[in-house]
Design an enzyme around this catalytic site. Structure first.
Site, mmCIF file in Angstrom:
data_model
loop_
_atom_site.group_PDB
_atom_site.id
_atom_site.type_symbol
_atom_site.label_atom_id
_atom_site.label_comp_id
_atom_site.label_asym_id
_atom_site.label_seq_id
_atom_site.Cartn_x
_atom_site.Cartn_y
_atom_site.Cartn_z
ATOM 1 N N PHE A 81 -15.310 3.228 7.576
ATOM 2 C CA PHE A 81 -13.934 3.585 7.208
ATOM 3 C C PHE A 81 -13.712 3.657 5.703
ATOM 4 O O PHE A 81 -12.592 3.932 5.254
ATOM 5 C CB PHE A 81 -12.943 2.581 7.820
ATOM 6 C CG PHE A 81 -13.159 1.156 7.381
ATOM 7 C CD1 PHE A 81 -12.664 0.697 6.168
ATOM 8 C CD2 PHE A 81 -13.847 0.264 8.189
ATOM 9 C CE1 PHE A 81 -12.859 -0.610 5.761
ATOM 10 C CE2 PHE A 81 -14.049 -1.055 7.804
ATOM 11 C CZ PHE A 81 -13.552 -1.488 6.577
ATOM 12 N N ARG A 108 3.294 -6.501 9.091
ATOM 13 C CA ARG A 108 2.585 -5.418 9.781
ATOM 14 C C ARG A 108 3.216 -5.066 11.119
ATOM 15 O O ARG A 108 3.230 -3.893 11.501
ATOM 16 C CB ARG A 108 1.110 -5.769 9.928
ATOM 17 C CG ARG A 108 0.388 -5.700 8.578
ATOM 18 C CD ARG A 108 -1.051 -6.081 8.683
ATOM 19 N NE ARG A 108 -1.765 -5.834 7.437
ATOM 20 C CZ ARG A 108 -2.759 -6.588 7.011
ATOM 21 N NH1 ARG A 108 -3.162 -7.637 7.715
ATOM 22 N NH2 ARG A 108 -3.362 -6.300 5.874
ATOM 23 N N THR A 117 -4.422 -7.497 10.965
ATOM 24 C CA THR A 117 -4.748 -6.192 10.379
ATOM 25 C C THR A 117 -4.284 -5.048 11.270
ATOM 26 O O THR A 117 -3.715 -4.067 10.792
ATOM 27 C CB THR A 117 -6.264 -6.088 10.131
ATOM 28 O OG1 THR A 117 -6.660 -7.172 9.280
ATOM 29 C CG2 THR A 117 -6.627 -4.772 9.482
ATOM 30 N N ASN A 145 -1.606 0.015 7.279
ATOM 31 C CA ASN A 145 -1.033 -1.268 7.680
ATOM 32 C C ASN A 145 -0.185 -1.931 6.602
ATOM 33 O O ASN A 145 0.071 -3.127 6.648
ATOM 34 C CB ASN A 145 -2.125 -2.203 8.208
ATOM 35 C CG ASN A 145 -3.168 -2.535 7.170
ATOM 36 O OD1 ASN A 145 -2.981 -2.311 5.981
ATOM 37 N ND2 ASN A 145 -4.283 -3.081 7.628
ATOM 38 N N ARG A 179 -1.075 -14.558 4.272
ATOM 39 C CA ARG A 179 -1.812 -13.998 5.413
ATOM 40 C C ARG A 179 -0.972 -14.080 6.691
ATOM 41 O O ARG A 179 -0.949 -13.155 7.487
ATOM 42 C CB ARG A 179 -3.142 -14.741 5.626
ATOM 43 C CG ARG A 179 -4.066 -14.786 4.437
ATOM 44 C CD ARG A 179 -4.798 -13.544 4.116
ATOM 45 N NE ARG A 179 -5.618 -13.102 5.219
ATOM 46 C CZ ARG A 179 -6.230 -11.935 5.248
ATOM 47 N NH1 ARG A 179 -6.097 -11.091 4.237
ATOM 48 N NH2 ARG A 179 -6.959 -11.572 6.275
ATOM 49 N N LYS A 221 0.806 -1.218 0.000
ATOM 50 C CA LYS A 221 0.000 0.000 0.000
ATOM 51 C C LYS A 221 0.850 1.284 0.000
ATOM 52 O O LYS A 221 2.040 1.252 0.328
ATOM 53 C CB LYS A 221 -0.918 -0.006 1.219
ATOM 54 C CG LYS A 221 -1.929 -1.145 1.226
ATOM 55 C CD LYS A 221 -2.767 -1.083 2.487
ATOM 56 C CE LYS A 221 -3.815 -2.162 2.548
ATOM 57 N NZ LYS A 221 -4.633 -2.042 3.779
ATOM 58 N N HIS A 246 -1.952 -5.647 1.784
ATOM 59 C CA HIS A 246 -3.253 -6.310 1.648
ATOM 60 C C HIS A 246 -2.978 -7.660 1.014
ATOM 61 O O HIS A 246 -2.087 -7.793 0.177
ATOM 62 C CB HIS A 246 -4.182 -5.496 0.735
ATOM 63 C CG HIS A 246 -5.377 -6.272 0.262
ATOM 64 N ND1 HIS A 246 -6.533 -6.351 0.990
ATOM 65 C CD2 HIS A 246 -5.562 -7.042 -0.845
ATOM 66 C CE1 HIS A 246 -7.399 -7.120 0.338
ATOM 67 N NE2 HIS A 246 -6.832 -7.546 -0.776
#
Length: 140
Positions: A59, A104, A93, A114, A87, A11, A117
């Site tokens: 959000f 993270r 998250t 964070n 994952r 991100k 994704h």
């Protein structure tokens, strides 16, 4: 465990801090292989479409703003149990709840920023890969 593909995204909060290489290395060190990758700057329409599942959540506006604030790396990862492995490497998250050594825990700034994704199931992996990549762009 079967070889599978999953979708991964680095991100804007991470790309702005020049963490693309460090995050990709963590994924590769865990046995995942990058079979497609590109750097995109999401339009508002792309972000709203990609995250449409969250459109009614409080959000959503903040999510779209964050995702359109800078470049994003979209990737297809391949490996044994790639969806679950990705994952696990990403971590929870909320970085405060993420295990030590996860992306993270190491790199995220907050629950909203964070850093990454990843798809959560084979069906979403297929949808998310198709959203960003044509079949000819995936080379593995």
């Amino acid at each position: 465990m079967a070889i599978e593909r999953t979708f991964s995204m680095i991100k804007p909060d991470a790309t702005k801090r020049n963490l693309t290489g460090a995050i990709t290395k963590m994924l590769e060190d865990a046995g995942l292989r990058v079979v497609a990758s590109k750097r995109v700057w999401m339009s508002r329409r792309e972000a709203e479409g990609f995250y449409a599942v969250h459109k009614d959540r409080p959000f959503f506006g903040e999510l779209v703003e964050g995702m359109t604030s800078g470049p994003t790396i979209v990737q297809v990862l391949e490996g044994e149990g790639a969806i679950l492995k990705n994952r696990e490497i990403m971590g929870a998250t909320n970085p405060a709840n993420a295990d030590e050594g996860t992306i993270r825990k190491v790199h995220a700034l907050s629950i909203g920023e964070n850093s990454v994704h990843g798809s959560d199931a084979p069906e979403t992996a297929a949808q998310e890969i198709k959203y960003w990549f044509s079949d000819t762009e995936i080379v593995g």
